[in-house]
Design a protein around this motif. Structure first.
Motif, PDB file in Angstrom:
ATOM      1  N   ARG A  24       0.841  -1.187   0.000  1.00  0.00           N
ATOM      2  CA  ARG A  24       0.000   0.000   0.000  1.00  0.00           C
ATOM      3  C   ARG A  24       0.880   1.241   0.000  1.00  0.00           C
ATOM      4  NH1 ARG A  24      -5.101   0.977   4.038  1.00  0.00           N
ATOM      5  NH2 ARG A  24      -5.747   2.890   3.057  1.00  0.00           N
ATOM      6  N   PHE A  26       1.028   5.514   1.046  1.00  0.00           N
ATOM      7  CA  PHE A  26       0.439   6.569   1.880  1.00  0.00           C
ATOM      8  C   PHE A  26       1.105   7.899   1.552  1.00  0.00           C
ATOM      9  CE2 PHE A  26      -0.059   2.709   4.379  1.00  0.00           C
ATOM     10  CZ  PHE A  26      -1.383   2.802   4.792  1.00  0.00           C
ATOM     11  N   SER A  27       0.400   8.981   1.796  1.00  0.00           N
ATOM     12  CA  SER A  27       0.977  10.306   1.599  1.00  0.00           C
ATOM     13  C   SER A  27       1.678  10.800   2.859  1.00  0.00           C
ATOM     14  CB  SER A  27      -0.101  11.306   1.183  1.00  0.00           C
ATOM     15  OG  SER A  27      -1.110  11.370   2.167  1.00  0.00           O
ATOM     16  N   ARG A  31       1.495   7.525   8.800  1.00  0.00           N
ATOM     17  CA  ARG A  31       0.536   6.465   8.443  1.00  0.00           C
ATOM     18  C   ARG A  31       1.272   5.212   7.979  1.00  0.00           C
ATOM     19  NH1 ARG A  31      -4.998   7.399   7.261  1.00  0.00           N
ATOM     20  NH2 ARG A  31      -4.804   5.163   6.971  1.00  0.00           N
ATOM     21  N   ALA A  32       2.335   5.372   7.205  1.00  0.00           N
ATOM     22  CA  ALA A  32       3.112   4.221   6.739  1.00  0.00           C
ATOM     23  C   ALA A  32       3.753   3.498   7.924  1.00  0.00           C
ATOM     24  CB  ALA A  32       4.175   4.667   5.742  1.00  0.00           C
ATOM     25  N   TYR A  35       1.066   1.566   9.813  1.00  0.00           N
ATOM     26  CA  TYR A  35       0.615   0.399   9.064  1.00  0.00           C
ATOM     27  C   TYR A  35       1.651  -0.727   9.135  1.00  0.00           C
ATOM     28  CZ  TYR A  35      -2.056  -2.064   5.495  1.00  0.00           C
ATOM     29  OH  TYR A  35      -2.814  -2.981   4.820  1.00  0.00           O
TER      30      TYR A  35
END
Length: 63
Positions: A24, A26-27, A31-32, A35
């Motif tokens: 996936r 992410f911006s 968040r990365a 995750y």
């Protein structure tokens, strides 16, 4: 101005980065990171975390 994305990867063999599987994007780096932490606690059934296998993320420039 540089634009970045953070791509979460499943790394089955640290010697072959080109064989990583993208999970996936992410911006946000936060968040990365979150995750990756989640996946390291509860990995996908078809992606075990046996010896040498892990999840990580990489910062990629979009420009």
């Amino acid at each position: 101005m540089n634009q970045w994305i953070y791509v979460v990867l499943y790394q089955a063999n640290p010697l072959y980065v080109e064989k990583s599987k993208m999970i996936r994007a992410f911006s946000s780096e936060q968040r990365a990171e979150e995750y990756v932490s989640l996946l390291n606690e509860t990995p996908y059934a078809n992606q075990s975390l046996k010896e040498g296998h892990y999840y990580t993320y990489r910062k990629l420039n979009l420009n």
